[in-house]
Scaffold this motif. Structure first.
Motif, PDB file in Angstrom:
ATOM      1  N   THR A 159       0.820  -1.213   0.000  1.00  0.00           N
ATOM      2  CA  THR A 159       0.000   0.000   0.000  1.00  0.00           C
ATOM      3  C   THR A 159       0.859   1.270   0.000  1.00  0.00           C
ATOM      4  OG1 THR A 159      -0.169  -0.151   2.408  1.00  0.00           O
ATOM      5  CG2 THR A 159      -1.942  -1.149   1.140  1.00  0.00           C
ATOM      6  N   TRP A 184       1.558   5.652   0.641  1.00  0.00           N
ATOM      7  CA  TRP A 184       1.570   6.566   1.793  1.00  0.00           C
ATOM      8  C   TRP A 184       0.442   7.584   1.751  1.00  0.00           C
ATOM      9  CZ3 TRP A 184       1.653  11.262  -0.371  1.00  0.00           C
ATOM     10  CH2 TRP A 184       2.231  11.377  -1.639  1.00  0.00           C
ATOM     11  N   GLU A 237       6.883   2.822   3.327  1.00  0.00           N
ATOM     12  CA  GLU A 237       7.941   3.156   4.295  1.00  0.00           C
ATOM     13  C   GLU A 237       7.623   4.465   5.028  1.00  0.00           C
ATOM     14  OE1 GLU A 237       8.077   2.339   1.203  1.00  0.00           O
ATOM     15  OE2 GLU A 237      10.034   1.717   0.510  1.00  0.00           O
ATOM     16  N   ALA A 270      11.360  -4.070  -1.894  1.00  0.00           N
ATOM     17  CA  ALA A 270      11.646  -5.063  -2.929  1.00  0.00           C
ATOM     18  C   ALA A 270      11.773  -6.455  -2.315  1.00  0.00           C
ATOM     19  CB  ALA A 270      12.916  -4.671  -3.681  1.00  0.00           C
ATOM     20  N   PHE A 277      -2.157  -4.366  -4.977  1.00  0.00           N
ATOM     21  CA  PHE A 277      -1.173  -3.292  -4.882  1.00  0.00           C
ATOM     22  C   PHE A 277      -1.810  -1.958  -5.227  1.00  0.00           C
ATOM     23  CE2 PHE A 277       1.799  -0.632  -7.451  1.00  0.00           C
ATOM     24  CZ  PHE A 277       2.688  -0.280  -6.454  1.00  0.00           C
ATOM     25  N   THR A 278      -1.488  -0.940  -4.464  1.00  0.00           N
ATOM     26  CA  THR A 278      -1.835   0.424  -4.851  1.00  0.00           C
ATOM     27  C   THR A 278      -0.552   1.225  -4.855  1.00  0.00           C
ATOM     28  OG1 THR A 278      -4.038   0.262  -3.863  1.00  0.00           O
ATOM     29  CG2 THR A 278      -3.213   2.467  -4.303  1.00  0.00           C
ATOM     30  N   GLY A 279      -0.246   1.869  -5.972  1.00  0.00           N
ATOM     31  CA  GLY A 279       0.976   2.660  -6.069  1.00  0.00           C
ATOM     32  C   GLY A 279       1.212   3.065  -7.506  1.00  0.00           C
ATOM     33  N   VAL A 319       5.956   0.557 -10.471  1.00  0.00           N
ATOM     34  CA  VAL A 319       6.104  -0.574  -9.538  1.00  0.00           C
ATOM     35  C   VAL A 319       5.063  -1.655  -9.853  1.00  0.00           C
ATOM     36  CG1 VAL A 319       6.011  -1.278  -7.096  1.00  0.00           C
ATOM     37  CG2 VAL A 319       7.212   0.820  -7.748  1.00  0.00           C
ATOM     38  N   VAL A 363       6.554  -3.930 -12.287  1.00  0.00           N
ATOM     39  CA  VAL A 363       7.554  -4.814 -11.674  1.00  0.00           C
ATOM     40  C   VAL A 363       6.840  -5.984 -10.982  1.00  0.00           C
ATOM     41  CG1 VAL A 363       9.290  -4.953  -9.809  1.00  0.00           C
ATOM     42  CG2 VAL A 363       9.239  -2.961 -11.342  1.00  0.00           C
ATOM     43  N   LEU A 364       5.767  -5.668 -10.262  1.00  0.00           N
ATOM     44  CA  LEU A 364       5.059  -6.718  -9.512  1.00  0.00           C
ATOM     45  C   LEU A 364       4.365  -7.693 -10.463  1.00  0.00           C
ATOM     46  CD1 LEU A 364       3.616  -4.523  -6.636  1.00  0.00           C
ATOM     47  CD2 LEU A 364       5.499  -6.167  -6.485  1.00  0.00           C
TER      48      LEU A 364
HETATM   49  P1  ADP Z   1       4.469   6.180  -4.788  1.00  0.00           P
HETATM   50  O1  ADP Z   1       4.953   6.787  -6.062  1.00  0.00           O
HETATM   51  O2  ADP Z   1       3.069   6.450  -4.416  1.00  0.00           O
HETATM   52  O3  ADP Z   1       5.429   6.273  -3.647  1.00  0.00           O
HETATM   53  P2  ADP Z   1       5.292   3.456  -5.183  1.00  0.00           P
HETATM   54  O4  ADP Z   1       4.738   2.627  -6.259  1.00  0.00           O
HETATM   55  O5  ADP Z   1       6.724   3.819  -5.234  1.00  0.00           O
HETATM   56  O6  ADP Z   1       4.314   4.688  -5.140  1.00  0.00           O
HETATM   57  O7  ADP Z   1       5.026   2.817  -3.776  1.00  0.00           O
HETATM   58  C1  ADP Z   1       3.830   2.191  -3.402  1.00  0.00           C
HETATM   59  C2  ADP Z   1       4.153   0.996  -2.518  1.00  0.00           C
HETATM   60  O8  ADP Z   1       4.944   0.093  -3.283  1.00  0.00           O
HETATM   61  C3  ADP Z   1       4.956   1.328  -1.278  1.00  0.00           C
HETATM   62  O9  ADP Z   1       4.513   0.487  -0.217  1.00  0.00           O
HETATM   63  C4  ADP Z   1       6.354   0.967  -1.690  1.00  0.00           C
HETATM   64  O10 ADP Z   1       7.163   0.610  -0.592  1.00  0.00           O
HETATM   65  C5  ADP Z   1       6.094  -0.256  -2.543  1.00  0.00           C
HETATM   66  N1  ADP Z   1       7.174  -0.602  -3.471  1.00  0.00           N
HETATM   67  C6  ADP Z   1       8.044   0.202  -4.108  1.00  0.00           C
HETATM   68  N2  ADP Z   1       8.887  -0.506  -4.869  1.00  0.00           N
HETATM   69  C7  ADP Z   1       8.554  -1.818  -4.714  1.00  0.00           C
HETATM   70  C8  ADP Z   1       9.046  -3.054  -5.244  1.00  0.00           C
HETATM   71  N3  ADP Z   1      10.061  -3.096  -6.089  1.00  0.00           N
HETATM   72  N4  ADP Z   1       8.447  -4.194  -4.855  1.00  0.00           N
HETATM   73  C9  ADP Z   1       7.413  -4.165  -4.006  1.00  0.00           C
HETATM   74  N5  ADP Z   1       6.903  -3.042  -3.489  1.00  0.00           N
HETATM   75  C10 ADP Z   1       7.458  -1.876  -3.829  1.00  0.00           C
END
Ligand code: ADP
Length: 478
Positions: free
Chosen positions: A146, A148, A175, A206, A223-225, A229, A232-233
């Motif tokens: 998730t 922030w 984080e 990661a 996953f939300t982000g 990323v 990648v997932l």
């Molecule tokens: P934002 O741009 O909103 O910070 P991210 O996609 O970077 O979005 O982050 C969203 C979530 O994905 C956070 O919990 C982050 O820690 C997690 N995250 C970032 N990189 C990875 C990765 N390589 N694998 C798994 N989770 C990740």
């Protein structure tokens, strides 16, 4: 303050003892330390979750609903405390943080109620001596990663339906905002959830994400982000064909037609644009305004944006807090600079502000840009800040085609008083969420999600439950 993770029903630190700092974005003060976990702790959480899920899937829907209701009630009981914690780690103003707690609780409650309606089906068979039954069963252990910007609601929007459907869940929060997630884990225990059913693992994204995708007991990942990323997932999940729900970036258009109620559109635009200081994936990023109402809309927007108080989130009068980190404010500055260099006009804002002594240099004034064109960064990428770029159009087809000219397809908004146009445009927009004369569409009972590179799957409502159930049919010979 030192914090712990809830892993497999136990409050623990990282196996290595390592921790990371949690920082208040408004002041740069270290407010807590959280466990810096990795693959081993994640595996332990998953194995605990699998054991707990074997018992939880046998629990009746009514009992699951009661537990989720109790959980939601505890969130509401602790609304002020949870809101204050969120403001400290995330920066959003207290009123918004408390509002997010209510919103987050609503996902637990609504999903619990929906658990009672996870109906199967019977299908007419092709032979007289056969019956076909369709069952909906929990997928098993689901994981969540998730962001922030909504430290509580982006968890419960996944956790509510997962638990309601009889799944277990392991959550890795961002984080920047681990404290709201840990606080949720405490309340889940207090609500009487089986201890290992819901784990929270903080630390290396990661490593934790990789362990989630690799573990044979994990059946689904939500996953939300960012889209980056998400890709990648999705690649990582292809090894074991893990079910994916992806809630990714957006680049929302906000169209104001010549027949719109302009005052209403202005009010909606400000509420939408400044929610969480512009840091939401459904914030309007591209204002498309009919040439004939441009000045009325822009001057209204400038007037309203100018009255917004930017300040420390703990100050009850603040409506816009700090941006989450330095990279975020630098991106906003880059976008505004690029627009001005390419010919846009600044109508208000356009600079950092210092709302008080001792605060970090991370506050940005609500900004309105006029004369925006398609080549500018604001027209192509998510800005994620309090910037409203206004571009004009002269007819409906042009507005829809500019709106759809994006690899993203999460949310779109438009304002009109013409009922035929309303339906026509709603159908033509290539987005998962359309606000027609409404700029605050999110709610627990509606299926939120994107098309194109904005994601896969839906969260909320009956469709959100589908992410956590498998469909099985039984062909029954009599
Ligand atoms: P934002 O741009 O909103 O910070 P991210 O996609 O970077 O979005 O982050 C969203 C979530 O994905 C956070 O919990 C982050 O820690 C997690 N995250 C970032 N990189 C990875 C990765 N390589 N694998 C798994 N989770 C990740």
């Amino acid at each position: 303050m030192q914090t712990r993770n809830l892993i497999g029903g136990e409050w623990v630190g990282a196996l290595s003892g390592a921790e990371f700092d949690v920082v208040d974005p408004a002041t740069d003060e270290v407010i807590a330390r959280a466990p810096d976990c990795g693959a081993a702790e994640t595996a332990r959480a998953i194995e605990g979750a699998a054991a707990a899920q074997r018992a939880w899937r046998e629990v009746t829907a009514g009992e699951r609903a009661a537990a989720l209701r109790a959980f939601a009630d505890l969130m509401r009981r602790d609304r002020d405390r949870l809101g204050a914690l969120m403001t400290r780690e995330q920066g959003k103003p207290l009123a918004e943080a408390r509002g997010e707690i209510d919103y987050a609780a609503s996902f637990l409650e609504w999903s619990g109620e929906e658990a009672k309606r996870l109906y199967g089906e019977t299908i007419p068979a092709s032979a007289r001596d056969k019956r076909i039954l369709v069952l909906r069963q929990p997928v098993g252990v689901a994981c969540a990663i998730t962001p922030w910007n909504f430290p509580s609601a982006m968890i419960t929007r996944k956790l509510g339906p997962a638990l309601a459907c009889g799944c277990a869940m392991v959550v890795k929060p961002a984080e920047d905002t681990p404290l709201s997630a840990i606080a949720l884990a405490e309340l889940g225990l207090e609500a009487g959830l089986p201890p290992a059913l819901f784990s929270v693992v903080t630390g290396d994204a990661a490593k934790i994400g990789g362990a989630m995708l690799a573990h044979p007991l994990v059946r689904a990942l939500s996953f939300t982000g960012s889209t980056e990323v998400g890709r990648v997932l999705m690649r990582g999940g292809s090894e074991r064909i893990v079910r994916m729900s992806l809630e990714l970036g957006g680049h929302a258009p906000f169209i104001v037609f010549e027949d719109a109620d302009v005052d209403r559109a202005v009010e909606a635009a400000v509420a939408n644009k400044l929610r969480n200081g512009g840091q939401t994936c459904i914030c309007a990023n591209r204002f498309l305004v009919h040439e004939s109402v441009r000045e009325a809309f822009v001057s209204g927007l400038v007037r309203e944006m100018g009255e917004i108080r930017v300040g420390h989130g703990v100050d009850e009068a603040s409506r816009v807090g700090p941006l989450i980190n330095d990279a975020a404010i630098e991106k906003v500055e880059r976008h505004v600079r690029d627009a001005l260099e390419k010919g846009a006009t600044l109508r208000c804002g356009g600079e950092r502000v210092r709302p008080g002594p001792g605060l970090a240099d991370r506050f940005y004034a609500p900004t309105v840009l006029e004369g925006v064109t398609g080549e500018m960064l604001v027209s192509r990428e998510e800005t994620f800040g309090p910037v409203a770029p206004v571009r004009t159009f002269t007819d409906e087809d042009e507005a829809v085609s500019i709106a759809n000219d994006s690899e993203y397809g999460l949310a779109a908004y438009f304002f009109t008083r013409d009922a035929s146009r309303l339906m026509r445009v709603a159908e033509a927009l290539e987005f998962g969420v359309v606000g027609a004369n409404d700029a605050l569409p999110s709610t627990a009972q509606a299926p939120f999600g994107g098309v194109k590179q904005s994601g896969l799957g839906r969260e909320g409502g009956r469709h959100g439950m589908d992410e956590y159930t498998e469909v099985k049919y039984v062909s029954w010979g009599l």
